[in-house]
Write a protein that holds these residues in place. Sequence first.
Motif, PDB file in Angstrom:
ATOM      1  N   PHE A 166       0.875  -1.175   0.000  1.00 16.43           N
ATOM      2  CA  PHE A 166       0.000   0.000   0.000  1.00 16.43           C
ATOM      3  C   PHE A 166       0.913   1.225   0.000  1.00 16.43           C
ATOM      4  CE2 PHE A 166      -2.815   3.123   2.216  1.00 16.43           C
ATOM      5  CZ  PHE A 166      -3.719   3.251   1.179  1.00 16.43           C
ATOM      6  N   ARG A 192       3.664  -6.166   2.882  1.00 13.22           N
ATOM      7  CA  ARG A 192       2.884  -6.225   4.129  1.00 13.22           C
ATOM      8  C   ARG A 192       2.029  -7.485   4.159  1.00 13.22           C
ATOM      9  NH1 ARG A 192      -2.421  -2.184   3.484  1.00 13.22           N
ATOM     10  NH2 ARG A 192      -3.163  -3.150   1.567  1.00 13.22           N
ATOM     11  N   VAL A 227      -6.292  -3.032  -1.014  1.00 15.30           N
ATOM     12  CA  VAL A 227      -7.495  -3.854  -0.806  1.00 15.30           C
ATOM     13  C   VAL A 227      -8.534  -3.466  -1.858  1.00 15.30           C
ATOM     14  CG1 VAL A 227      -9.311  -4.460   0.833  1.00 15.30           C
ATOM     15  CG2 VAL A 227      -7.001  -4.019   1.664  1.00 15.30           C
ATOM     16  N   GLN A 228      -8.613  -2.151  -2.151  1.00 10.97           N
ATOM     17  CA  GLN A 228      -9.600  -1.672  -3.120  1.00 10.97           C
ATOM     18  C   GLN A 228      -9.469  -2.413  -4.446  1.00 10.97           C
ATOM     19  OE1 GLN A 228      -8.030   0.272  -0.907  1.00 10.97           O
ATOM     20  NE2 GLN A 228      -9.132   2.165  -0.475  1.00 10.97           N
TER      21      GLN A 228
HETATM   22  O1  LIG Z   1      -5.327  -1.341   0.959  1.00 16.82           O
HETATM   23  C1  LIG Z   1      -5.450  -0.352   1.688  1.00 16.82           C
HETATM   24  N1  LIG Z   1      -6.332   0.633   1.357  1.00 16.82           N
HETATM   25  C2  LIG Z   1      -6.518   1.753   2.102  1.00 16.82           C
HETATM   26  O2  LIG Z   1      -7.343   2.634   1.747  1.00 16.82           O
HETATM   27  C3  LIG Z   1      -5.757   1.865   3.277  1.00 16.82           C
HETATM   28  N2  LIG Z   1      -5.674   2.820   4.245  1.00 16.82           N
HETATM   29  C4  LIG Z   1      -4.751   2.400   5.152  1.00 16.82           C
HETATM   30  O3  LIG Z   1      -4.420   3.023   6.193  1.00 16.82           O
HETATM   31  N3  LIG Z   1      -4.231   1.199   4.777  1.00 16.82           N
HETATM   32  C5  LIG Z   1      -4.844   0.841   3.616  1.00 16.82           C
HETATM   33  N4  LIG Z   1      -4.712  -0.245   2.819  1.00 16.82           N
END
Ligand SMILES: O=c1[nH]c(=O)c2[nH]c(=O)[nH]c2[nH]1
Length: 328
Positions: free
Chosen positions: A179, A196, A244-245
């Motif tokens: 990220f 991570r 993650v998005q």
């Molecule tokens: O994949 C992620 N998206 C986020 O929007 C986000 N925000 C964060 O603090 N960690 C992460 N990880």
Amino acid sequence: MNNIEKRLATLKPTEEPDALLEFDFVDTGYGKNHIRLLYIKRDGPTHYIKELEVNTRLTLDSKKDYLVGDNSDIVATDSQKNTVYILAKQHGVKSPEEFGLLLTSHFLSKYPRVMKAKVCIEELPWERMCSDGKPHNHAFICTPKSTRFSSVTFQRGALPEIESGLKGLRVIKTTQSAFEHFIRDEFATLPDLHERIFSTVVYAKWNYASTQGVDYDLAWNTVRDCILDAFAGPPDVGVFSPSVQNTLYLAQKRVLEKIPQMSHIETALPNKHYTAIDFSSFNSMSKNIPNDEVFLPTEHPAGNIRAVLGRKNLLPQFFPVTPMQSKL
Ligand SMILES: O=c1[nH]c(=O)c2[nH]c(=O)[nH]c2[nH]1
């Protein structure tokens, strides 16, 4: 004349009881929650089981039950509970979706004053036991890898709406996740992470535009497999996730490509954080060895990443407000 009869006698013939009020109901409905049931199909020595928890809810065409205490059109919640058991006995239980359709259709056809029937079902994750690789005839193990749920809403004069879902599917991967390059300003303390842990508890819920030819069991397994594939990738090398998005979107896209009858899918992937333990203050540990072995699991707060992905040609029907246009 009892109190209710006296009250009704004061209404003009054309007047609805609720015209008496300056308020109106936005919604009503009553039913029985947590109706639990184990169904066993005995096919010779081989047995099949379904354990369900069912919630029912009926909405009537009048509100006189709420307004004036007239119970004459009420299907008692106790009778709704009995209906669940009787229909299971008479017709068996295949999938939660088909049992939900059976129940909602029954409530609408049996009781003319019922305008809407909604049935929500959760299935316990029983799996057939195996010993020496051989499936057991009649012993099962509860494997709470995830929970399957479904709700069927049948409004008189309309087609039934079927919603299916899975929840509680917890997964983790130890690499192939990053990220980076998010907004770096006076509020940002999180460093860019090019390596991570990625862990989440999958929640997904989907709707069908058409139920023509849908095999609900196959669809549910397909959704789970698509999400797990998008998360994990091939067993030897995995698949890289920049956020993650992005993983969430790729999982949803895969599902919609595989199941043409599905109109849209909602997915939530809470980001379960694992933070590396800081060993720098321990004298016995060398200062320069990075810690990629010992982590602190942190349940809360968790990032909550969620999206609903639908088919463009169906979107106006499901989302009357113009959907946000993708910039990509
Ligand atoms: O994949 C992620 N998206 C986020 O929007 C986000 N925000 C964060 O603090 N960690 C992460 N990880």
